[in-house]
Write a protein that holds these residues in place. Structure first.
Motif, short mmCIF file in Angstrom:
data_model
loop_
_atom_site.label_atom_id
_atom_site.label_comp_id
_atom_site.label_asym_id
_atom_site.label_seq_id
_atom_site.Cartn_x
_atom_site.Cartn_y
_atom_site.Cartn_z
N LEU A 119 2.91 6.02 -2.65
CA LEU A 119 4.04 6.92 -2.91
C LEU A 119 4.22 7.16 -4.41
N ILE A 120 4.21 6.07 -5.19
CA ILE A 120 4.47 6.19 -6.63
C ILE A 120 3.31 6.91 -7.33
N TYR A 121 2.08 6.57 -6.94
CA TYR A 121 0.92 7.20 -7.59
C TYR A 121 0.78 8.68 -7.22
N LYS A 122 1.05 8.99 -5.95
CA LYS A 122 0.80 10.37 -5.49
C LYS A 122 2.00 11.28 -5.69
N LYS A 182 0.84 -1.21 0.00
CA LYS A 182 0.00 0.00 0.00
C LYS A 182 0.87 1.26 0.00
N SER A 183 1.92 1.25 0.81
CA SER A 183 2.80 2.41 0.90
C SER A 183 3.53 2.65 -0.42
N VAL A 184 4.04 1.56 -1.01
CA VAL A 184 4.77 1.67 -2.29
C VAL A 184 3.85 2.25 -3.36
N VAL A 231 5.34 -0.41 -9.74
CA VAL A 231 4.97 -0.72 -8.35
C VAL A 231 5.37 -2.17 -8.03
N HIS A 232 5.07 -3.09 -8.94
CA HIS A 232 5.36 -4.52 -8.74
C HIS A 232 6.87 -4.75 -8.63
N GLU A 233 7.64 -4.08 -9.49
CA GLU A 233 9.10 -4.25 -9.50
C GLU A 233 9.71 -3.78 -8.18
N ILE A 234 9.20 -2.67 -7.64
CA ILE A 234 9.72 -2.13 -6.37
C ILE A 234 9.25 -2.98 -5.19
N ASN A 265 5.46 2.49 7.69
CA ASN A 265 4.23 2.68 6.90
C ASN A 265 3.34 3.77 7.50
N LYS A 266 3.29 3.82 8.83
CA LYS A 266 2.50 4.86 9.50
C LYS A 266 3.10 6.24 9.22
N LEU A 267 4.44 6.31 9.24
CA LEU A 267 5.10 7.58 8.97
C LEU A 267 4.89 8.03 7.51
N ILE A 268 4.92 7.07 6.58
CA ILE A 268 4.69 7.38 5.16
C ILE A 268 3.30 7.99 4.98
#
Length: 256
Positions: free
Chosen positions: A160-163, A155-157, A198-201, A249-252
């Motif tokens: 981050l990439i989308y936003k 979810k975090s990855v 996203v999948h690669e990361i 994840n909470k910090l992200i």
């Protein structure tokens, strides 16, 4: 007399069908026709290619969703099995870390400064994905007072990439508004869309290094509610720096 002369001149004027078109003009017309045909053919091929690519991207996204779901179910099953046996479930070692810089350039020794440059963490609140290896863990240990890091979940990855995802194209910071940008830069590594990225990361695929280097360091905001009062103490001592494992994840969420 003048009328007769005028009528004679009019009779001598050639008709349009009798006028020969210059050869250069004919060649130019033929060339223009060829160019037009080539453009139409290229446009038709591009349209067909885009349609095929969309199908491939859609199928891959479905496959990834299935893969993530089965992995999640397997983890739940292992936790239940461990609980039933009276044991503790120990998750697998982290494969990827998300590293955030906390401290500026003041009073930083040359070696940690160089490591922060290698990690591409040039500003406060910059974040990058790094592969969890023995070498990177040693590097992170050396700059631990200046960073915080942990294992990001899917979810975090994705968020981050989308936003906040920007790509590095010709040394320029380009927003990831179109899959074509990703395909142009990473198509040779079979990364065609944002979901492929996203999948690669998230899974630390074979082309993780190229995918991570393509992503411009994330520029995050200060966390909602601010940092802890003792920001420069270790996380386990009530501060913010160092390894916070899954708590990253909470910090992200707070910084994204």
């Amino acid at each position: 007399m003048s009328r007769a002369h005028a009528s004679g001149a009019h009779a001598r004027l050639p008709f349009a069908q009798h006028v020969e078109v210059p050869e250069t003009l004919l060649k130019k017309r033929k060339q223009n026709d060829k160019v037009r045909e080539a453009k139409l053919k290229a446009a038709a091929e591009a349209k067909k290619s885009r349609k095929t690519r969309r199908k491939v991207i859609f199928k891959r996204a479905e496959k990834y969703a299935q893969e993530y779901l089965s992995k999640e179910k397997e983890e739940v099953r292992l936790k239940r099995a461990a609980r039933a046996a009276g044991d503790y479930y120990v998750p697998a070692q982290a494969k990827v870390y998300f590293v955030i810089r906390l401290k500026g350039i003041n009073e930083i020794a040359p070696k940690p400064r160089k490591i922060l440059q290698l990690l591409r963490l040039l500003q406060i609140n910059n974040g990058v994905f790094v592969k969890a290896t023995k070498a990177t863990e040693q590097m992170l240990r050396l700059v631990e007072p200046y960073i915080t890091f942990g294992e990001p979940n899917l979810k975090s990855v994705r968020e981050l990439i989308y936003k906040r995802g920007f790509g590095k194209v010709d040394k320029q910071r380009i927003p990831l508004t179109d899959n074509a940008i990703i395909e142009q830069a990473l198509g040779k590594f079979d990364i065609l869309s944002i979901e492929d990225l996203v999948h690669e990361i998230a899974t630390v695929g074979p082309n993780f290094k190229q995918a991570s280097n393509f992503l411009w360091p994330f520029k995050l905001s200060n966390p909602t509610g601010g940092w802890r009062q003792r920001k420069f103490k270790h996380f386990i001592e009530g501060g913010d720096h160092g390894n916070r494992e899954g708590n990253i994840n909470k910090l992200i969420r707070q910084m994204n």
